[in-house]
Design a protein around this motif. Structure first.
Motif, PDB file in Angstrom:
ATOM      1  N   PRO A 191      15.690 -25.223  20.645  1.00  0.00           N
ATOM      2  CA  PRO A 191      16.853 -24.388  20.967  1.00  0.00           C
ATOM      3  C   PRO A 191      18.127 -25.033  20.414  1.00  0.00           C
ATOM      4  O   PRO A 191      18.282 -26.267  20.439  1.00  0.00           O
ATOM      5  N   GLU A 192      19.026 -24.204  19.902  1.00  0.00           N
ATOM      6  CA  GLU A 192      20.217 -24.737  19.241  1.00  0.00           C
ATOM      7  C   GLU A 192      21.011 -25.725  20.090  1.00  0.00           C
ATOM      8  O   GLU A 192      21.443 -26.756  19.571  1.00  0.00           O
ATOM      9  N   PRO A 193      21.198 -25.502  21.393  1.00  0.00           N
ATOM     10  CA  PRO A 193      21.941 -26.499  22.181  1.00  0.00           C
ATOM     11  C   PRO A 193      21.260 -27.877  22.181  1.00  0.00           C
ATOM     12  O   PRO A 193      21.924 -28.910  22.204  1.00  0.00           O
ATOM     13  N   GLU A 194      19.942 -27.899  22.118  1.00  0.00           N
ATOM     14  CA  GLU A 194      19.215 -29.166  22.060  1.00  0.00           C
ATOM     15  C   GLU A 194      19.466 -29.869  20.717  1.00  0.00           C
ATOM     16  O   GLU A 194      19.639 -31.086  20.666  1.00  0.00           O
ATOM     17  N   ALA A 195      19.506 -29.100  19.647  1.00  0.00           N
ATOM     18  CA  ALA A 195      19.810 -29.666  18.329  1.00  0.00           C
ATOM     19  C   ALA A 195      21.235 -30.223  18.307  1.00  0.00           C
ATOM     20  O   ALA A 195      21.474 -31.326  17.791  1.00  0.00           O
ATOM     21  N   ASP A 196      22.184 -29.484  18.894  1.00  0.00           N
ATOM     22  CA  ASP A 196      23.570 -29.947  18.940  1.00  0.00           C
ATOM     23  C   ASP A 196      23.693 -31.228  19.765  1.00  0.00           C
ATOM     24  O   ASP A 196      24.450 -32.134  19.401  1.00  0.00           O
ATOM     25  N   ALA A 197      22.960 -31.317  20.871  1.00  0.00           N
ATOM     26  CA  ALA A 197      23.001 -32.523  21.705  1.00  0.00           C
ATOM     27  C   ALA A 197      22.442 -33.721  20.931  1.00  0.00           C
ATOM     28  O   ALA A 197      22.975 -34.836  21.033  1.00  0.00           O
ATOM     29  N   TYR A 198      21.391 -33.501  20.158  1.00  0.00           N
ATOM     30  CA  TYR A 198      20.833 -34.571  19.329  1.00  0.00           C
ATOM     31  C   TYR A 198      21.876 -35.069  18.325  1.00  0.00           C
ATOM     32  O   TYR A 198      22.058 -36.278  18.151  1.00  0.00           O
ATOM     33  N   ILE A 199      22.588 -34.153  17.679  1.00  0.00           N
ATOM     34  CA  ILE A 199      23.623 -34.528  16.716  1.00  0.00           C
ATOM     35  C   ILE A 199      24.718 -35.335  17.405  1.00  0.00           C
ATOM     36  O   ILE A 199      25.170 -36.360  16.875  1.00  0.00           O
ATOM     37  N   GLU A 200      25.130 -34.920  18.581  1.00  0.00           N
ATOM     38  CA  GLU A 200      26.172 -35.658  19.305  1.00  0.00           C
ATOM     39  C   GLU A 200      25.714 -37.071  19.653  1.00  0.00           C
ATOM     40  O   GLU A 200      26.498 -38.021  19.565  1.00  0.00           O
ATOM     41  N   ARG A 201      24.456 -37.236  20.031  1.00  0.00           N
ATOM     42  CA  ARG A 201      23.933 -38.586  20.305  1.00  0.00           C
ATOM     43  C   ARG A 201      23.975 -39.445  19.047  1.00  0.00           C
ATOM     44  O   ARG A 201      24.353 -40.614  19.100  1.00  0.00           O
ATOM     45  N   GLN A 202      23.614 -38.863  17.908  1.00  0.00           N
ATOM     46  CA  GLN A 202      23.648 -39.606  16.655  1.00  0.00           C
ATOM     47  C   GLN A 202      25.084 -39.974  16.286  1.00  0.00           C
ATOM     48  O   GLN A 202      25.333 -41.078  15.785  1.00  0.00           O
ATOM     49  N   ARG A 203      26.019 -39.087  16.532  1.00  0.00           N
ATOM     50  CA  ARG A 203      27.434 -39.370  16.245  1.00  0.00           C
ATOM     51  C   ARG A 203      27.952 -40.521  17.092  1.00  0.00           C
ATOM     52  O   ARG A 203      28.823 -41.263  16.651  1.00  0.00           O
ATOM     53  N   SER A 204      27.435 -40.667  18.309  1.00  0.00           N
ATOM     54  CA  SER A 204      27.897 -41.770  19.152  1.00  0.00           C
ATOM     55  C   SER A 204      27.448 -43.118  18.583  1.00  0.00           C
ATOM     56  O   SER A 204      28.098 -44.134  18.815  1.00  0.00           O
ATOM     57  N   PHE A 205      26.352 -43.141  17.823  1.00  0.00           N
ATOM     58  CA  PHE A 205      25.873 -44.369  17.178  1.00  0.00           C
ATOM     59  C   PHE A 205      26.557 -44.618  15.843  1.00  0.00           C
ATOM     60  O   PHE A 205      26.693 -45.753  15.418  1.00  0.00           O
ATOM     61  N   ASP A 206      26.924 -43.545  15.145  1.00  0.00           N
ATOM     62  CA  ASP A 206      27.464 -43.661  13.789  1.00  0.00           C
ATOM     63  C   ASP A 206      28.656 -42.721  13.625  1.00  0.00           C
ATOM     64  O   ASP A 206      28.483 -41.537  13.332  1.00  0.00           O
ATOM     65  N   PRO A 207      29.879 -43.236  13.795  1.00  0.00           N
ATOM     66  CA  PRO A 207      31.051 -42.358  13.694  1.00  0.00           C
ATOM     67  C   PRO A 207      31.326 -41.859  12.277  1.00  0.00           C
ATOM     68  O   PRO A 207      32.129 -40.939  12.102  1.00  0.00           O
ATOM     69  N   ASP A 208      30.673 -42.427  11.255  1.00  0.00           N
ATOM     70  CA  ASP A 208      30.893 -42.003   9.869  1.00  0.00           C
ATOM     71  C   ASP A 208      29.899 -40.948   9.404  1.00  0.00           C
ATOM     72  O   ASP A 208      29.802 -40.645   8.227  1.00  0.00           O
ATOM     73  N   ILE A 209      29.160 -40.373  10.328  1.00  0.00           N
ATOM     74  CA  ILE A 209      28.096 -39.430   9.973  1.00  0.00           C
ATOM     75  C   ILE A 209      28.675 -38.087   9.526  1.00  0.00           C
ATOM     76  O   ILE A 209      29.705 -37.641  10.006  1.00  0.00           O
ATOM     77  N   TRP A 210      28.026 -37.484   8.553  1.00  0.00           N
ATOM     78  CA  TRP A 210      28.326 -36.128   8.091  1.00  0.00           C
ATOM     79  C   TRP A 210      27.355 -35.183   8.787  1.00  0.00           C
ATOM     80  O   TRP A 210      26.189 -35.525   9.000  1.00  0.00           O
ATOM     81  N   VAL A 211      27.805 -33.973   9.076  1.00  0.00           N
ATOM     82  CA  VAL A 211      26.917 -32.927   9.573  1.00  0.00           C
ATOM     83  C   VAL A 211      27.165 -31.677   8.736  1.00  0.00           C
ATOM     84  O   VAL A 211      28.291 -31.189   8.659  1.00  0.00           O
ATOM     85  N   VAL A 212      26.102 -31.204   8.094  1.00  0.00           N
ATOM     86  CA  VAL A 212      26.152 -29.969   7.315  1.00  0.00           C
ATOM     87  C   VAL A 212      25.280 -28.948   8.042  1.00  0.00           C
ATOM     88  O   VAL A 212      24.129 -29.240   8.360  1.00  0.00           O
ATOM     89  N   GLU A 213      25.834 -27.781   8.316  1.00  0.00           N
ATOM     90  CA  GLU A 213      25.050 -26.725   8.954  1.00  0.00           C
ATOM     91  C   GLU A 213      24.725 -25.645   7.935  1.00  0.00           C
ATOM     92  O   GLU A 213      25.620 -25.127   7.265  1.00  0.00           O
TER      93      GLU A 213
END
Length: 113
Positions: A76-98
């Motif tokens: 589900p999309e909210p689960e994917a978004d939560a995963y991205i937010e967790r990754q951003r907390s580890f790496d502030p220089d991360i890119w996200v392309v949708e």
């Protein structure tokens, strides 16, 4: 043995977006990271409430591959978004392309596992 030069993240992202557009899909940067060396996550939104997130990894031979996360299948999309937010907390220089594509095409050229 020397490693091959790595393409800058910003150039790679622009090429991915162009590849999507040429094939009739919509793609946009939703989080801009470090222009030179930021890691890129690709979110594939199939516009049916489900999404996948692809992140880069290396196989046993050191070749670039993409891993579908967080569960190896669309979630589900909210689960994917939560995963991205967790990754951003580890790496502030991360890119996200949708990428928005009803056909589920990710347009990544390297192998996806």
């Amino acid at each position: 043995m020397d490693a091959a030069p790595r393409l800058k993240a910003e150039i790679w992202v622009k090429a991915l977006i162009r590849r999507c557009e040429l094939n009739g899909a919509s793609a946009m940067v939703v989080r801009r990271g470090d222009a030179g060396s930021g890691t890129v996550l690709v979110k594939l939104n199939t516009l049916d409430g489900m999404a996948s997130v692809f992140g880069p990894a290396r196989d046993g031979d050191g070749q670039l591959i993409w891993i579908r996360s967080p569960k190896g299948a669309p979630v589900p999309e909210p689960e994917a978004d939560a995963y991205i937010e967790r990754q951003r907390s580890f790496d502030p220089d991360i890119w996200v392309v949708e990428i928005e594509d009803r056909e589920g095409r990710h347009f990544l050229q390297e192998p996806v596992e």
